[in-house]
Design a protein around this motif. Sequence first.
Motif, short mmCIF file in Angstrom:
data_model
loop_
_atom_site.label_atom_id
_atom_site.label_comp_id
_atom_site.label_asym_id
_atom_site.label_seq_id
_atom_site.Cartn_x
_atom_site.Cartn_y
_atom_site.Cartn_z
N UNK A 165 19.84 8.11 24.59
CA UNK A 165 18.57 7.44 24.34
C UNK A 165 17.60 7.64 25.50
N UNK A 166 18.10 7.54 26.73
CA UNK A 166 17.24 7.73 27.91
C UNK A 166 16.65 9.14 27.94
N UNK A 167 17.43 10.12 27.57
CA UNK A 167 16.92 11.49 27.55
C UNK A 167 15.82 11.66 26.52
N UNK A 168 15.94 10.98 25.38
CA UNK A 168 14.87 11.02 24.38
C UNK A 168 13.61 10.34 24.91
N UNK A 211 28.28 13.76 31.97
CA UNK A 211 27.35 14.88 31.92
C UNK A 211 25.99 14.56 32.50
N UNK A 212 25.94 13.76 33.56
CA UNK A 212 24.68 13.38 34.19
C UNK A 212 24.75 13.66 35.68
N UNK A 213 23.75 14.38 36.19
CA UNK A 213 23.60 14.59 37.63
C UNK A 213 22.51 13.64 38.10
N UNK A 214 22.83 12.76 39.03
CA UNK A 214 21.88 11.75 39.47
C UNK A 214 22.22 10.39 38.91
N UNK A 215 21.31 9.45 39.09
CA UNK A 215 21.54 8.07 38.65
C UNK A 215 20.39 7.60 37.77
N UNK A 216 20.73 6.93 36.69
CA UNK A 216 19.75 6.24 35.86
C UNK A 216 19.97 4.73 36.00
N UNK A 264 11.41 -2.29 29.15
CA UNK A 264 12.44 -1.56 29.88
C UNK A 264 11.76 -0.65 30.90
N UNK A 265 12.23 -0.70 32.13
CA UNK A 265 11.85 0.27 33.16
C UNK A 265 13.09 1.11 33.45
N UNK A 266 12.96 2.41 33.25
CA UNK A 266 14.09 3.32 33.42
C UNK A 266 13.77 4.23 34.58
N UNK A 267 14.55 4.10 35.65
CA UNK A 267 14.33 4.89 36.87
C UNK A 267 15.41 5.96 37.01
N UNK A 268 14.97 7.17 37.31
CA UNK A 268 15.90 8.27 37.56
C UNK A 268 15.90 8.60 39.05
N UNK A 288 6.33 10.19 28.97
CA UNK A 288 7.68 10.46 29.42
C UNK A 288 7.89 10.16 30.90
N UNK A 289 8.94 10.73 31.44
CA UNK A 289 9.30 10.51 32.84
C UNK A 289 8.17 10.97 33.75
N UNK A 290 7.81 10.12 34.71
CA UNK A 290 6.69 10.44 35.58
C UNK A 290 6.99 10.03 37.01
N UNK A 291 6.20 10.56 37.94
CA UNK A 291 6.23 10.14 39.32
C UNK A 291 5.24 8.99 39.50
N UNK A 292 5.70 7.89 40.08
CA UNK A 292 4.86 6.71 40.27
C UNK A 292 4.13 6.82 41.60
N UNK A 293 2.81 6.66 41.55
CA UNK A 293 1.99 6.72 42.75
C UNK A 293 1.58 5.31 43.16
N UNK A 294 1.69 5.03 44.43
CA UNK A 294 1.36 3.70 44.95
C UNK A 294 -0.12 3.62 45.30
N UNK A 295 -0.68 2.40 45.36
CA UNK A 295 -2.10 2.26 45.69
C UNK A 295 -2.49 2.89 47.02
N UNK A 296 -1.55 2.96 47.96
CA UNK A 296 -1.84 3.55 49.26
C UNK A 296 -1.84 5.07 49.29
N UNK A 297 -1.55 5.70 48.14
CA UNK A 297 -1.56 7.15 48.06
C UNK A 297 -0.20 7.80 48.16
N UNK A 298 0.84 7.00 48.36
CA UNK A 298 2.19 7.55 48.42
C UNK A 298 2.81 7.69 47.03
N UNK A 299 4.04 8.15 46.98
CA UNK A 299 4.75 8.28 45.72
C UNK A 299 6.15 7.69 45.85
N UNK A 300 6.64 7.12 44.76
CA UNK A 300 8.01 6.65 44.71
C UNK A 300 8.93 7.84 44.50
#
Length: 223
Positions: free
Chosen positions: A35-38, A202-207, A117-121, A45-57
């Motif tokens: 389900x997470x892959x879908x 079959x997953x590399x990394x953490x969800x 739901x917040x899904x973090x990879x 879809x999956x994105x990089x979160x940008x902080x108000x200070x200009x950084x990224x998570x």
Amino acid sequence: MDVELFAREPSEVAPCAVHVPHWLDTERQRALLTACRDWARPPAGLRTVRTPGGGTMTARQVCLGRHWYPYGYALTVVDGDHAPVKPFPPWLDTLARAAVADALGPSSVPAEPYDIALINYYDGDARMGMHRDSDEKTDAPVVSLSLGDTCVFRFGNTETRTKPYTDVELRSGDLFVFGGESRFAFHGVPRVHPGTAPPELGLAGRLNITLRVSGLPGTGGAG
């Protein structure tokens, strides 16, 4: 196969903050991963979160029900492709309510449905700084499910990002629920251990799948 000397048992890390090892069996982990892959596919879809200070998570994220951005919720991906947020499926509400009942007891299950739901990879280098889940308009318990690589989960206090805190090892299939007086405690992920995911998953990394009650009107709906 490695056998641990002591079995991992449920533990209360702080008042109303409970770690339940092995809550998801292998079959349910695989189903949730599919389900997470879908959900991770565009649009919204999956994105990089940008902080108000200009950084990224460093952990990338996809949302269901409502789109989280620093620091609020929207019905579209306002900091990405502006697509409507993906719907929050009813079976995730069922899963969240069962998790709260198992961890904190049936009396702690909220009357309102879970709708976000917040899904973090996390890859091997990703981290999450100490923060509070405080953009919701409710104090319903937060449900956190882990898939893939083991991480160090740091659970702190409600007053400061610093000590006192407790480090907990979260493995694939583990559940962590926090509510009551610990609902707005600071928490984060200072470290992920690459290559520790169960090979059969079959997953590399953490969800990390975090389920919340928004307390907000007009969510993205169910489907």
